[in-house]
Write a protein that holds these residues in place. Sequence first.
Motif: not given
Lengths: 280, 346
Positions: B86, B136, B151
Amino acid sequence: MSETNSSTPDTTARPPMDNSGGGQPSVPLLALRGISKNFGPVQALQRVDLDIPAGQVTALVGDNGAGKSTLIKAIAGIYAPSSGTMMWNGQEVHPHTPRDAAALGIATVYQDLALCDNIDIVGNMFLGFEDTSAGALDEISMELKTVQTLKDLQVSTVKSVRQLVGSLSGGQRQAIAVARAVMRDARLVIMDEPTAALGVTQTANVLNLIKTLSSRGISVLVISHNLNDVFAVADRIAVMYLGNLVSNGPISKYDPSSTVELITTGASERVEPHPLHSFA
Amino acid sequence: MSSSEDLSASPPNLVTPVTEVPRWRALLTNQLTVLVFILIALMLFLGNHNSRFFTSSEMSFLLADFSGLVLVAVAETFVIISGGIDLSVGSVMAVAGVLAARAMQPLINSHTNEAVVLLLGTGVALLVGMVAGAINATLIVGFNVVPFVATLAMWYGGQGLALVWTGGQPYGLNPGAQTWSAATIPGLPFLSWLSLIVIGITVVLGLVLRKARYGRYTFAIGSNNFAARAAGIGVKKYVGSFYVLSGALAGLTGMFFDIRLGSGAPTTGQTTTLIAIAAVVIGGTSLFGGSGTFLGTVLGAAILIVVQDGAIFVNVSANWVPVVVASVVAVASIIQSGRLRLRRRS
Ligand SMILES: Nc1ncnc2c1ncn2[C@@H]1O[C@H](COP(=O)(O)OP(=O)(O)O)[C@@H](O)[C@H]1O
Ligand SMILES: [Mg+2]
């Protein structure tokens, strides 16, 4: 159940083999009728009929691309068949996912082994079905059950059930995958080429494991290219050729050369074709 | 192995005694020991160099910086162990912080009860973070966009939005006579209370990763996605949840910065993504997924914060600090990759 050196396991607890004689057939554990599967234009399975009796080892043989893996994936709920029916203990079933199949008691040990390398044996044995107490994983309970199951199956080669599965040999991984199925109360264990990548000793271990399963009343459907293995463990043979199930029956009807003929040409003068059709 | 006497009640030829310390855990313990040693050595070195280092004001500054990193780093640990990444957390912190500040500002100006203001801000920040995480998750699980790209887009877009929604200027939050960061409520500074809450959340997440099904499935998914699916684990649901979790914790961290800085600034979190990932890697988590530890990440975060904040105590000028931090990351990564290679070979 301790004796595993006899290649023809004790048959007294078995239902009679029935589809060659004229007697009343008992309900097979699994009965496939007219199972077809196509991938676009490729007809991978064509109206396959197959009975798998309880507590017996059925060897599924055939050349590369014959449709063996597709057939077991249809049974295991991975592929939905394009047509046909599947009966489990006489009841029509439609497993749509591996979990559906597992709930019925059908467990598949995949060719590409569905184990997590970074998780230990106990964790893999219970993956998706963990014991918990108060929200936390109950490691002690899971470890004890794992140890007991491995002992029941006479798997003695793993050093510690806390080993990461990634550190195990191919044969040990097979054993763990099978033990996992047994612990989930599988009635039918399906194995796709379990000995393909194994050495001599490990192959012997896996074959012993298959015999142990059948001596415990668990049916085994095993894909194998190795006819030595097939004739060492199987009670029945089913031969696939270009998507068709061309022959199946008790192993006594076959010998290695007729089996090779069936695998390579789809027919053999010495074995009658489609024995199932004559009774269905 | 001396524990075998305890097991007299067990069946005779157990494959392994229940209480035996598993080998992998011994290995990790060993690695964690090294990280603890490095952390202590660093702190002793800095304290030895400059007596101001171990003052309570410096320690609470360190604790606050640590609190602004650790939640994001632990969330990143879940994501990375599951086989993803992420990159958006830094920007999500900024957006959540900015929107929380925007919600709080009028209430502060109208002298609303501060507890209400803080709860509202926290709620907004949490919600914004979860929405970002859900976007996301939708891209990754719903549209099969690789996590890196999904991301990265969120990171870049988030930076833009944080600027758009502030016009580039921080939202000032001036609650009465005293700023929140200077406030003291029963016994402790307000910020230290917040750090305690952060540590509490961190500990819970650590327990979840180690002891709960959720954590077990995090490892399973990263280790062998196919096996996880074959075991009936709802892989998509879990993968999505990791990004929502990450967004939520980034949101809370954004709120933490609002309180600490007394403003919602669009520049918050600019370096956090990379520092958080560095903490995870230093902590021994594999970027390939499937393995890693919670404590490693916590120690990695602590080490990076100590290096970053401690550099000035050994007269490193501010502009050089990122270079020093980068060097520590590089060296630690080399050590970790060597360790992984050794472990594969054995
Ligand atoms: N997922 C798939 N998509 C398209 N064709 C497939 C797929 N799986 C198998 N096939 C085709 O179906 C046929 C049977 O394959 P398979 O069941 O794997 O054979 P076997 O396991 O007997 O070697 C082959 O022609 C193969 O190319
Ligand atoms: Mg195959």
